[in-house]
Scaffold this motif. Structure first.
Motif, short mmCIF file in Angstrom:
data_model
loop_
_atom_site.label_atom_id
_atom_site.label_comp_id
_atom_site.label_asym_id
_atom_site.label_seq_id
_atom_site.Cartn_x
_atom_site.Cartn_y
_atom_site.Cartn_z
N LEU A 269 28.76 35.66 -14.45
CA LEU A 269 28.93 36.83 -15.30
C LEU A 269 27.93 37.93 -14.95
N ARG A 270 26.72 37.51 -14.56
CA ARG A 270 25.66 38.47 -14.25
C ARG A 270 24.92 38.01 -13.00
N ALA A 271 25.34 38.54 -11.88
CA ALA A 271 24.75 38.11 -10.61
C ALA A 271 23.28 38.51 -10.48
N ASP A 272 22.82 39.46 -11.29
CA ASP A 272 21.43 39.91 -11.21
C ASP A 272 20.54 39.24 -12.25
N TYR A 273 21.00 38.15 -12.83
CA TYR A 273 20.28 37.48 -13.91
C TYR A 273 19.29 36.47 -13.31
N ALA A 274 18.10 36.95 -12.98
CA ALA A 274 17.10 36.12 -12.30
C ALA A 274 16.75 34.88 -13.10
N TYR A 275 16.68 35.02 -14.41
CA TYR A 275 16.30 33.90 -15.26
C TYR A 275 17.29 32.74 -15.10
N ALA A 276 18.58 33.05 -15.05
CA ALA A 276 19.59 31.99 -14.91
C ALA A 276 19.52 31.34 -13.53
N LYS A 292 19.74 23.25 -2.74
CA LYS A 292 20.30 24.21 -3.70
C LYS A 292 19.21 24.78 -4.61
N ALA A 293 18.24 23.95 -4.95
CA ALA A 293 17.14 24.42 -5.77
C ALA A 293 16.36 25.51 -5.04
N GLU A 294 16.08 25.29 -3.75
CA GLU A 294 15.36 26.29 -2.97
C GLU A 294 16.16 27.59 -2.89
N ALA A 295 17.46 27.48 -2.67
CA ALA A 295 18.31 28.67 -2.54
C ALA A 295 18.34 29.47 -3.84
N ASP A 296 18.45 28.76 -4.98
CA ASP A 296 18.51 29.46 -6.27
C ASP A 296 17.17 30.11 -6.62
N ALA A 297 16.08 29.41 -6.36
CA ALA A 297 14.77 29.99 -6.63
C ALA A 297 14.53 31.22 -5.75
N SER A 298 14.99 31.15 -4.50
CA SER A 298 14.86 32.30 -3.60
C SER A 298 15.66 33.48 -4.11
N LYS A 299 16.85 33.21 -4.67
CA LYS A 299 17.66 34.28 -5.23
C LYS A 299 16.95 34.92 -6.42
N LEU A 303 15.52 38.87 -6.76
CA LEU A 303 15.84 39.76 -7.88
C LEU A 303 14.58 40.22 -8.62
N ASN A 304 13.56 39.37 -8.61
CA ASN A 304 12.31 39.69 -9.32
C ASN A 304 11.14 39.10 -8.55
N ALA A 305 10.51 39.93 -7.73
CA ALA A 305 9.44 39.45 -6.86
C ALA A 305 8.19 39.04 -7.63
N TYR A 307 8.27 36.97 -10.30
CA TYR A 307 8.72 35.86 -11.14
C TYR A 307 7.94 34.59 -10.77
N ALA A 308 6.85 34.33 -11.46
CA ALA A 308 5.94 33.24 -11.12
C ALA A 308 6.62 31.88 -11.17
N GLU A 309 7.43 31.62 -12.21
CA GLU A 309 8.07 30.32 -12.35
C GLU A 309 9.02 30.04 -11.20
N ALA A 310 9.67 31.09 -10.67
CA ALA A 310 10.58 30.88 -9.55
C ALA A 310 9.81 30.46 -8.29
N TYR A 311 8.63 31.05 -8.07
CA TYR A 311 7.80 30.61 -6.95
C TYR A 311 7.39 29.16 -7.13
N LEU A 312 7.03 28.79 -8.35
CA LEU A 312 6.62 27.41 -8.61
C LEU A 312 7.75 26.45 -8.30
N ASN A 313 8.97 26.76 -8.78
CA ASN A 313 10.11 25.88 -8.53
C ASN A 313 10.47 25.83 -7.05
N ARG A 314 10.39 26.96 -6.38
CA ARG A 314 10.70 26.94 -4.94
C ARG A 314 9.66 26.11 -4.20
N GLY A 315 8.42 26.19 -4.65
CA GLY A 315 7.38 25.35 -4.05
C GLY A 315 7.72 23.87 -4.18
#
Length: 354
Positions: A269-276, A292-299, A303-305, A307-315
């Motif tokens: 519904l919202r391709a720019d929804y970084a939180y989702a 898939k986890a790495e790909a989603d965290a990278s996305k 969208l939001n450079a 976004y600390a939690e996304a870096y943590l999850n990608r790590g």
């Protein structure tokens, strides 16, 4: 609120064909006060038909005939408001108040117009005056409460919503907004009760369903929250936030596949929804689908450079994919952005000082 006044009909002399013609009395020959009433009534009728421009023309003429006609100023102001002409509305409300300062309606109307102009302090003053003049008019209390809520004055807002409910116990929005004030004050059971009351009064008030779900989740009632989110989504399927919140509830219940499904609907519904995107990455981590986890965290990061939690999850994903250096970089970035857990993971994983 517009008050309809019976229009004054011009008298016409009736003649038969056998007699000489007798002139009718034209509206323009009416005394100014009667002419003003006639034009005013015409303006009210056109307002009720939503012919706002035509209504303003009639109110203009009524005021030309009777410049001290307070009700004409008031209704012209209301018409300007409907046309989103807020400054002219304020000016007409000013005149109505000057001519009749003891009536609550112009103060309430001016408060609405001032709020639309972003003049919240002045609007609050007008709502306050309206409550003084007519304590039984619930919307004055409600709108002042909403302004106070927006300012973070939750206890004062709750007091106003209390008064709105006292004035009109069937005012669903007042119950709903008092629930939101209760939630902000951490009175979670009371908030749930208020949202429930709002829904009993107005079952289609879907925000109450969403807010009750969020409050139940916060109170630890994940089953009840999930039911409310599902009831909402059965009625409205275009809300990415609702899917994200239901997904987060499923995640907390340990239903990671269900969480992925909801987060997937949210990003559809919202391709720019970084939180989702980040939340789905977290769910994929739980399912051990690290690519898939790495790909989603990278996305999410794209969208939001910041976004600390996304870096943590990608790590985490990169660590499991055997990319230790990249994992360390992500954890350090998370720490740099204020997430101390990034330093912890970096230290525990033996990341170098660089």
């Amino acid at each position: 609120m517009l008050k309809t006044i019976l229009a004054i009909t011009a008298m016409a002399c009736i003649t038969s064909a056998a007699h000489a013609q007798v002139d009718t009395v034209r509206a323009t020959t009416l005394p100014p006060a009667q002419l003003a009433e006639k034009l005013y009534n015409s303006g009210v009728a056109k307002y009720n038909q939503k012919s706002y421009r035509a209504a303003i023309l009639d109110f203009d003429k009524a005021l030309a005939a009777k410049p001290d006609f307070a009700k004409a100023f008031y209704n012209r102001a209301t018409t300007h408001y409907e046309l989103k002409e807020y400054q002219p509305a304020v000016q007409d409300y000013d005149q109505a108040i000057k001519l009749d300062p003891s009536t609550f309606g112009p103060y309430f109307g001016r408060g609405q117009a001032r709020e639309a102009l972003g003049q919240s302090a002045e609007a609050e003053q007008d709502y306050s005056k309206a409550t003084e003049l007519q304590a039984s008019y619930a919307p004055s209390w409600y709108y002042r409460g909403a302004l106070r809520f927006e300012k973070g004055k939750y206890q004062e807002a709750k007091a106003d919503f209390d008064q709105a409910i006292k004035a009109d116990p069937a005012y669903a929005y007042a119950w709903h907004d008092r629930g939101s004030a209760q939630r902000q004050l951490n009175n979670l059971p009371a908030a749930i009760q208020d949202y429930s009351k709002a829904l009993s009064l107005q079952p289609d008030l879907l925000p109450a369903l969403l807010n009750r779900a969020a409050t139940k989740r916060r109170a630890g009632d994940l089953k009840g929250a999930l039911q409310d989110y599902s009831d909402y989504l059965n009625k409205k399927q275009d809300n990415a936030l609702a899917y994200t919140n239901r997904g987060a509830t499923r995640f907390e219940q340990g239903d990671f596949k269900g969480a992925v499904e909801d987060f997937s609907k949210a990003v559809a519904l919202r391709a720019d929804y970084a939180y989702a995107w980040n939340n789905r990455a977290a769910a994929y981590l739980k399912l051990e689908d690290y690519a898939k986890a790495e790909a989603d965290a990278s996305k999410a990061i794209a969208l939001n450079a910041q976004y600390a939690e996304a870096y943590l999850n990608r790590g985490h994903a990169r660590e499991m994919l055997r990319h230790p250096e990249q994992a360390c970089q992500d954890w350090r970035k998370a720490a740099e952005l204020g997430l101390e857990a990034g330093n912890t993971y970096a230290a525990n994983s033996g990341c170098g000082a660089d």
